[in-house]
Scaffold this motif. Sequence first.
Motif, short mmCIF file in Angstrom:
data_model
loop_
_atom_site.label_atom_id
_atom_site.label_comp_id
_atom_site.label_asym_id
_atom_site.label_seq_id
_atom_site.Cartn_x
_atom_site.Cartn_y
_atom_site.Cartn_z
N TRP A 139 40.18 29.58 1.92
CA TRP A 139 41.18 29.56 0.59
C TRP A 139 41.45 27.99 0.13
O TRP A 139 41.73 28.11 -0.90
CB TRP A 139 42.43 30.30 1.17
N GLY A 140 41.50 27.04 1.16
CA GLY A 140 41.59 25.65 0.50
C GLY A 140 40.52 25.11 -0.02
O GLY A 140 40.72 24.08 -0.89
N VAL A 141 39.25 25.58 0.33
CA VAL A 141 38.14 24.82 -0.16
C VAL A 141 37.23 25.89 -0.92
O VAL A 141 37.06 25.84 -2.10
CB VAL A 141 37.12 24.30 0.93
N GLY A 142 36.85 26.86 -0.41
CA GLY A 142 36.05 27.87 -0.88
C GLY A 142 36.43 28.58 -2.32
O GLY A 142 35.87 28.86 -3.17
N MET A 143 37.72 28.96 -2.19
CA MET A 143 38.18 29.84 -3.49
C MET A 143 38.54 28.80 -4.71
O MET A 143 37.89 28.98 -5.62
CB MET A 143 39.41 30.33 -3.12
N PRO A 144 38.94 27.72 -4.48
CA PRO A 144 39.24 26.78 -5.59
C PRO A 144 37.82 26.20 -6.12
O PRO A 144 37.82 26.20 -7.38
CB PRO A 144 40.05 25.45 -4.83
N VAL A 145 37.14 25.89 -5.14
CA VAL A 145 35.57 25.56 -5.77
C VAL A 145 35.03 26.50 -6.39
O VAL A 145 34.46 26.32 -7.64
CB VAL A 145 34.77 24.92 -4.46
#
Length: 468
Positions: free
Chosen positions: A404-410
């Motif tokens: 959620w901190g990397v995968g979703m925003p990217v």
Amino acid sequence: MTRHPFLDRQRLGRELKDTLRLAGPLVLGQLSAVGMNVIDTVLAGHLNARTLAAVAVGTSIWSLTLVLSLGVMMAVPPSVAQLHGAGRHGAIGALLRQALWLAGSMGVVLGLATAFGGPLLFDLIGVDPVLATDVRHFLHAIAFGAPAMALYFALRGLSEGIGLTRPTMYFGLLGPALLAPVGYVLMYGRLGLPALGAAGAGIATALALWVQMLCMLCYIAHHPAYRHLQPFGRRERPNPRAIGELLRIGAPMGVTVFMEASLFVAVALIIGRLGADVVASHQVAINVASCAFMIPLGIAMATTVRVGHAVGRNDGEGVKMAGLAGFALTLAIQCVSAGIFFGFPHAIAALYTRDAVVIALAAQLLVLAGMFQLSDGIQVAANGALRGLKDTRTPMVITLLAYWGVGMPVGWWLTFPGGFGARGMWIGLIAGLSMAAVLLTLRFHRQAARFHTAVDEGQRRDAAAGRA
């Protein structure tokens, strides 16, 4: 002069063989769970589009109940494995009885949440009102299976923890074998019964879950392999301390798998804004990737058991070797999967649809799925090894950060501002899974080394005390 345990090829060969022996039935058991969803989907699709849509929405909500039950009950295999490795067989039966109290109560709560909270969720999502009634009937029916499912996971965890994984395969395959005929009769209205449509799918799934659980219960109660554990040797009231220990281990795992599942649900909802062809292509690709994921997941579950056995017997080198075997098998399998995805994306997509546009789009996503096979496999292998050490809180934080901190925003940025479309969300998945793979692998290396050092120090103290 002793050799480094990672270079002990003979021991690694034995560990690979033992892990494969455990993993084979677990992989088939996991594939059978996916098979139940496939059967519901196929039966609904051949009935009519409305039933198919209702079952698809209902199944996505039910999947959250499933992963929460599975996640929390993942505390049972490593707990049993460590007791088994230490030779404390008398304590395993008591642990199972407390796990059953936890599973039963959790199953009731999750069943109520599915029946009454599920409709609130799809109201918030904005499900077509035409489908709402059928989805509600499906959820009300399948909710009765939640207690059976949680109890089944607890019983399965006992068997897996002592290294008996074939029952997971036997009773896992029993579920789809029952669901297909019962679902057909109830959904289509055969044998003089009314056609129940989506509700029939829910009822059939709940019945299959109860039969699975009861058969597993009888098997453990009467098979000689479990007799020395006395799993049902006495009646016990709930023990808050024992249940609390299971929750301490299992709750973080429940949160981890729930957040991973919810990530993929969120990805599907975001891609739903991009048009019917894109949604269809994503559905094809994610279905293929999900089926492929069952293989490394089965290996990870076997790795949990092997690491747990090594912990129980205070074998620091054994912990490292079990982890290495799990990683090696996963890498080998995932390289094969990646090669298939890279080599035959159009042929795979064509198995699902004849629509040329959907095939072309799905093929692009399958190539991206091939790219995350290694990272996806390594992150689940590392998580499985850490579960064997009962290390679950830090892995929970790592996976939440990665997903959620990397995968979703990217993924979101690449999909909309970046203009990559559905490929953007899949690239985001690659980024999140890759970060999880790196951090979880480093975590296992550190924890395994710490355990090895603690065992060596304990042995030196014991030797010194003996000389004194």
